[in-house]
Design an enzyme around this catalytic site. Structure first.
Site, PDB file in Angstrom:
ATOM      1  N   HIS A  12      -2.212  -1.451 -11.968  1.00  0.00           N
ATOM      2  CA  HIS A  12      -2.590  -3.003 -11.260  1.00  0.00           C
ATOM      3  C   HIS A  12      -2.035  -4.010 -12.036  1.00  0.00           C
ATOM      4  O   HIS A  12      -2.348  -4.162 -13.351  1.00  0.00           O
ATOM      5  CB  HIS A  12      -4.121  -3.164 -10.926  1.00  0.00           C
ATOM      6  CG  HIS A  12      -4.328  -4.206 -10.190  1.00  0.00           C
ATOM      7  ND1 HIS A  12      -3.824  -4.305  -8.694  1.00  0.00           N
ATOM      8  CD2 HIS A  12      -5.078  -5.438 -10.730  1.00  0.00           C
ATOM      9  CE1 HIS A  12      -4.577  -5.485  -8.391  1.00  0.00           C
ATOM     10  NE2 HIS A  12      -4.923  -6.278  -9.428  1.00  0.00           N
TER      11      HIS A  12
ATOM     12  N   LYS B  52      -0.726   1.124   0.382  1.00  0.00           N
ATOM     13  CA  LYS B  52      -1.736   1.844   1.196  1.00  0.00           C
ATOM     14  C   LYS B  52      -3.109   2.158   0.525  1.00  0.00           C
ATOM     15  O   LYS B  52      -2.745   2.990  -0.567  1.00  0.00           O
ATOM     16  CB  LYS B  52      -1.284   2.916   2.215  1.00  0.00           C
ATOM     17  CG  LYS B  52      -0.077   2.633   2.769  1.00  0.00           C
ATOM     18  CD  LYS B  52       0.301   1.452   3.693  1.00  0.00           C
ATOM     19  CE  LYS B  52      -0.332   1.836   4.875  1.00  0.00           C
ATOM     20  NZ  LYS B  52      -0.621   0.563   5.853  1.00  0.00           N
TER      21      LYS B  52
ATOM     22  N   GLY C 293       9.787   1.200  -6.664  1.00  0.00           N
ATOM     23  CA  GLY C 293       9.431   2.346  -7.712  1.00  0.00           C
ATOM     24  C   GLY C 293       9.475   1.687  -9.240  1.00  0.00           C
ATOM     25  O   GLY C 293      10.170   2.744  -9.946  1.00  0.00           O
ATOM     26  N   SER C 294       9.279   0.602  -9.713  1.00  0.00           N
ATOM     27  CA  SER C 294       9.590   0.543 -10.951  1.00  0.00           C
ATOM     28  C   SER C 294       8.793   1.194 -11.964  1.00  0.00           C
ATOM     29  O   SER C 294       9.253   1.548 -12.963  1.00  0.00           O
ATOM     30  CB  SER C 294       9.343  -1.204 -11.307  1.00  0.00           C
ATOM     31  OG  SER C 294       7.825  -1.431 -10.889  1.00  0.00           O
TER      32      SER C 294
ATOM     33  N   ILE D 224      -5.607   4.931  -0.606  1.00  0.00           N
ATOM     34  CA  ILE D 224      -5.679   6.230  -0.770  1.00  0.00           C
ATOM     35  C   ILE D 224      -7.003   6.617  -0.063  1.00  0.00           C
ATOM     36  O   ILE D 224      -8.016   6.094  -0.730  1.00  0.00           O
ATOM     37  CB  ILE D 224      -5.782   6.776  -2.112  1.00  0.00           C
ATOM     38  CG1 ILE D 224      -3.973   6.278  -2.676  1.00  0.00           C
ATOM     39  CG2 ILE D 224      -5.850   8.384  -2.064  1.00  0.00           C
ATOM     40  CD1 ILE D 224      -3.013   6.963  -2.195  1.00  0.00           C
TER      41      ILE D 224
ATOM     42  N   ASP E 118      -8.963  -0.509  -6.785  1.00  0.00           N
ATOM     43  CA  ASP E 118      -9.025  -0.991  -7.974  1.00  0.00           C
ATOM     44  C   ASP E 118     -10.405  -1.120  -8.812  1.00  0.00           C
ATOM     45  O   ASP E 118     -10.630  -1.540  -9.711  1.00  0.00           O
ATOM     46  CB  ASP E 118      -8.505  -2.530  -8.144  1.00  0.00           C
ATOM     47  CG  ASP E 118      -7.187  -2.677  -7.378  1.00  0.00           C
ATOM     48  OD1 ASP E 118      -7.043  -3.695  -6.570  1.00  0.00           O
ATOM     49  OD2 ASP E 118      -6.331  -1.921  -7.619  1.00  0.00           O
TER      50      ASP E 118
ATOM     51  N   GLU F 135       4.128  -3.583 -17.944  1.00  0.00           N
ATOM     52  CA  GLU F 135       4.030  -2.033 -17.485  1.00  0.00           C
ATOM     53  C   GLU F 135       4.566  -1.224 -17.691  1.00  0.00           C
ATOM     54  O   GLU F 135       4.075   0.074 -17.844  1.00  0.00           O
ATOM     55  CB  GLU F 135       4.030  -2.357 -15.815  1.00  0.00           C
ATOM     56  CG  GLU F 135       2.811  -2.919 -15.530  1.00  0.00           C
ATOM     57  CD  GLU F 135       2.833  -3.176 -13.709  1.00  0.00           C
ATOM     58  OE1 GLU F 135       3.822  -3.713 -13.128  1.00  0.00           O
ATOM     59  OE2 GLU F 135       1.649  -2.997 -13.064  1.00  0.00           O
TER      60      GLU F 135
END
Ligand SMILES: Nc1nc2c(c(=O)[nH]1)N[C@@H](CN(C=O)c1ccc(C(=O)N[C@@H](CCC(=O)O)C(=O)O)cc1)CN2
Ligand code: GAR
Length: 191
Positions: A108, A90, A12-13, A92, A149, A178
């Site tokens: 991404h 996963k 969870g960065s 969505i 993506d 990010e």
């Protein structure tokens, strides 16, 4: 104040960056829910330490159930405005995408549309970029649609790929990039 829900499979960065920006009032938002498909995900401990409600939704816990329907119901119960995918592994499904149209955001670790799609996650992405001999890489913050993506871009940022770049060094560069880019993208949408 906007209410953010996090979907994350591991550390969870992205959640870390968003939570810090909310605490520092850089974002007019608060993280009110964390959901993981992975019972050992570090993100669950992080949420617990911040007294943020957190839940595991996976096949083991809910066999033979539509997991994205359960995620949708939980996000609606918590009155979530935006869902952020923080290293969520996963796909969505369409029901969740439709329930939160243009409200689900992903980061991404590459310059889409290159190096995206099924199999393109984590270090797989950086390995492919280096093997392709790319001189630059980066991250793409985008809305999520029903395909991997392919959603509308919100913001992209670039880094140079050095001659002696390793998967590990590129991963670190892009995670640092990010941290800033996710917040800049959310400021565009939320503030
Ligand atoms: N409908 C969408 N779902 C998700 C998206 C999206 O854009 N649309 N983004 C991904 C995040 N992601 C890239 O940013 C990504 C994550 C995982 C995969 C992948 O190939 N996953 C494997 C399963 C891996 C695992 O279970 O550990 C697979 O599908 O076989 C590709 C891209 C999140 N969801
Ligand atoms: N295609 C999806 C993907 O590769 N997402 C990547 O997972 C990392 C976060 O993981 P973490 O939160 O476990 O550190 C981030 O670098 C993100 O770009």
């Amino acid at each position: 104040m906007k209410r953010i829900g996090i979907l994350s499979s591991h550390n969870g960065s992205g959640f870390d960056a968003i939570q810090k920006a909310c605490e520092e009032k850089i974002l007019d938002a608060q993280v009110v829910l964390v959901v993981s498909n992975n019972s050992t995900a570090k993100v669950l401990e992080k949420a617990e330490s911040k007294n943020i409600p957190n839940f595991i939704i996976n096949d083991k816990k809910y066999p033979n159930e539509n997991l994205d329907k359960k995620i949708t119901e939980l996000m609606q119960e918590f009155k979530i405005d935006y869902i952020f995918l923080s290293g969520y592994m996963k796909k969505i499904e369409e029901n969740l995408v439709k329930a939160f149209e243009d409200k689900i955001i992903n980061s991404h670790p590459a310059l889409l549309p290159k190096f995206g799609g099924k199999g393109m996650y984590g270090t797989n992405v950086h390995k492919a970029v280096i093997e392709a001999g790319e001189k630059e890489s980066g991250c793409t913050v985008h809305f999520v649609n029903e395909n991997y993506d392919e959603g509308k871009f919100i913001l992209q940022a670039q880094v140079e790929v050095d001659k002696n770049e390793t998967v590990e060094s590129l991963e670190e560069k892009i995670k640092n990039l990010e941290t800033k880019t996710i917040i800049e993208a959310l400021k565009i949408i939320i503030n």
